[in-house]
Design an enzyme around this catalytic site. Structure first.
Site, mmCIF file in Angstrom:
data_model
loop_
_atom_site.group_PDB
_atom_site.id
_atom_site.type_symbol
_atom_site.label_atom_id
_atom_site.label_comp_id
_atom_site.label_asym_id
_atom_site.label_seq_id
_atom_site.Cartn_x
_atom_site.Cartn_y
_atom_site.Cartn_z
ATOM 1 C CE LYS A 28 -2.991 0.613 3.434
ATOM 2 N NZ LYS A 28 -3.716 1.641 4.214
ATOM 3 N N GLY A 101 -5.741 7.314 5.560
ATOM 4 C CA GLY A 101 -4.897 8.247 6.293
ATOM 5 C C GLY A 101 -3.607 8.550 5.565
ATOM 6 N NE ARG A 129 -6.117 7.836 10.838
ATOM 7 C CZ ARG A 129 -5.506 7.034 9.978
ATOM 8 N NH1 ARG A 129 -6.195 6.521 8.982
ATOM 9 N NH2 ARG A 129 -4.238 6.760 10.106
ATOM 10 C CB SER A 175 5.176 9.975 11.714
ATOM 11 O OG SER A 175 4.219 10.080 10.674
ATOM 12 C CD GLN A 177 0.448 8.365 7.781
ATOM 13 O OE1 GLN A 177 -0.039 9.191 8.541
ATOM 14 N NE2 GLN A 177 -0.154 7.228 7.471
ATOM 15 C CG ASP A 330 0.295 -0.038 9.578
ATOM 16 O OD1 ASP A 330 -0.265 0.744 10.376
ATOM 17 O OD2 ASP A 330 0.692 0.315 8.464
#
Length: 449
Positions: A28, A101, A129, A175, A177, A330
């Site tokens: 992903k 997200g 979130r 993170s 992200q 995850d």
């Protein structure tokens, strides 16, 4: 998945050993980034093995809304014709990311560094979130927040500058992200944008930026060298290229743990990415006594991949160090399931990031364990699970809170517990592993809607 879709309960029951071979869907993280970098490139990007789950398809729709040409050639095969850095136009519709997200946060970095205005929204889970950790560094780079929901949540509207301001940013938490959003914004900055992280997170963005032609320097950082400093030279010309997406280790985690805990099982999982920043679960399960063998290691899409042969095993409790969390963040829900079958106590340390995933995953995991008679406790940001080496009771119904990984983890539990386990909704599994039920049924699992 519609924001108002009816819940679809799913039940997993104990049964025969799992046998056979499967290839999980494409990773992903790489699928999201392939779409985004295709948008930001000049020329044609051809992607093979793309994960066609709802999350990634939302990112594809956002890229199309921002000006990219997206063409699906067949299963997992896409061609993207990008607009290049600075070439995007204002989308005419809201960028609706559903439950994604990762897609929403990465795209905030893209929009935040470009001269466009875009509205971001998502489903009920995404609206809860936190986005502030992404928005704070973007504000320093010249991004304007036109509107936002309370606490910096979606729905929100961002307006990017004509050129982003290059910054040096130390991430407040480990993170990928945050790091990726800042680097994507830095693509339109006239200078070097640097992200400093105290603990190394998954490095797909850095690897893929280089693949598309950006200059990225990565150096160790911190007294122990566990951190990284990532320096991106801004305003490169990105060129479209070919991307082969390896199988997602986070999706592979579910059949992998199922094969370990269902007695008599032997399963081969093909083409799994072996990036060391993504294999924390495999490392931990081997420490627990899991019989996991790497076969046929090779290179695909700039990443090392391997086939994993997994046999049912007697597991023992272990202490999982907090510095391993970025490499398996995850996978903790399904690790908690494995720990329920292990003899002794498994302590998972430093799980703060689980509180800000699709759900408060730490609380959701604890509630799911409680519903199935599994001894556990939360101590601060640590999860402690105790087993006696036999199958736990099961028989519970688990609230998923629209979280695909909670759903799949507790369905895995039901395949080996003494009684069937039901999750209250399996619809959102399609966000990351659309073929989960069919793949598990093919191995001999008993799963029914």
């Amino acid at each position: 998945m519609s924001h108002a879709s009816e819940p679809q309960p799913v039940t997993a029951s104990p049964g025969a050993p799992l046998r056979g071979t499967l290839r999980p869907p494409g990773d992903k993280s790489i699928s999201h980034r392939a779409m985004i970098l295709g948008l930001l490139s000049i020329g044609e990007t051809r992607v093979e093995g793309l994960l066609e789950g709802d999350d990634v398809l939302r990112t594809a729709a956002a890229c199309r809304a921002l000006g990219a040409s997206m063409e699906r050639l067949g299963d997992g095969r896409w061609v993207i014709r990008g607009v290049g850095i600075g070439g995007m136009g204002d989308p005419t519709e809201t960028l609706d990311f559903g439950n994604a997200g990762t897609g929403s946060r990465l795209m905030m970095g893209v929009v935040g560094g470009q001269p466009v205005t875009a509205n971001f929204d998502g489903d009920a889970s995404l609206r809860k979130r936190p986005m502030r950790r992404i928005l704070d560094p973007l504000l320093k780079m010249g991004t304007e927040i036109v509107s936002e929901a309370e606490g910096g949540r979606v729905p929100l509207t961002l307006r990017g500058p004509s050129e982003a301001i290059p910054i040096s940013c130390e991430t407040p938490v480990a993170s990928a992200q945050i790091k990726s959003a800042v680097l994507f914004a830095g693509l339109n900055a006239p200078g070097v944008t640097t992200v400093i992280e105290a603990a190394a997170t998954r490095d797909h963005t850095e690897r893929m930026l280089r693949l598309f032609g950006a200059e990225v320097a990565v150096t160790p950082h911190g007294p122990d060298g566990h951190g990284r400093a990532i320096a991106l030279t801004g305003q490169p010309t990105l060129r479209g290229t070919g991307v082969v997406v390896p199988a997602d280790p986070s999706s592979a985690a579910f059949p992998l743990v199922a094969a370990l805990i269902v007695p008599g099982s032997e399963v081969t999982i093909q083409g799994v990415m072996m990036n060391p920043l993504r294999t924390g679960l495999i490392t931990t399960l081997i420490e627990m006594g899991g019989d996991i063998e790497r076969l046929n290691e090779r290179e695909e899409g700039g990443e090392t991949v391997a086939d994993l042969r997994v046999r049912a095993s007697r597991l023992r409790g272990v202490d999982v160090p907090p510095e391993r969390a970025p490499a398996m963040i995850d996978e903790y829900p399904v690790l908690a399931v494995a720990a329920a079958f292990a003899e002794g106590t498994t302590r998972m340390n430093g799980l703060h990031e689980l509180r800000v995933k699709e759900s408060d995953r730490l609380a959701a995991v604890a509630d799911g364990l409680a519903a199935n008679g599994i001894p556990h406790r939360i101590e601060g940001d640590d999860l402690v699970v105790t087993g006696d080496g036999t199958a736990p009771q099961g028989g519970g119904t688990v609230a998923t809170h629209l979280d695909h990984r909670i759903a799949m983890s507790f369905l895995v539990l039901g395949l080996a517990s003494r009684n069937p386990v039901t999750v209250d909704d399996g619809a959102m599994i399609a966000t990351s592993f659309p073929s989960f039920t069919q793949s598990m049924l093919a191995l001999g699992a008993a799963i029914s809607e």
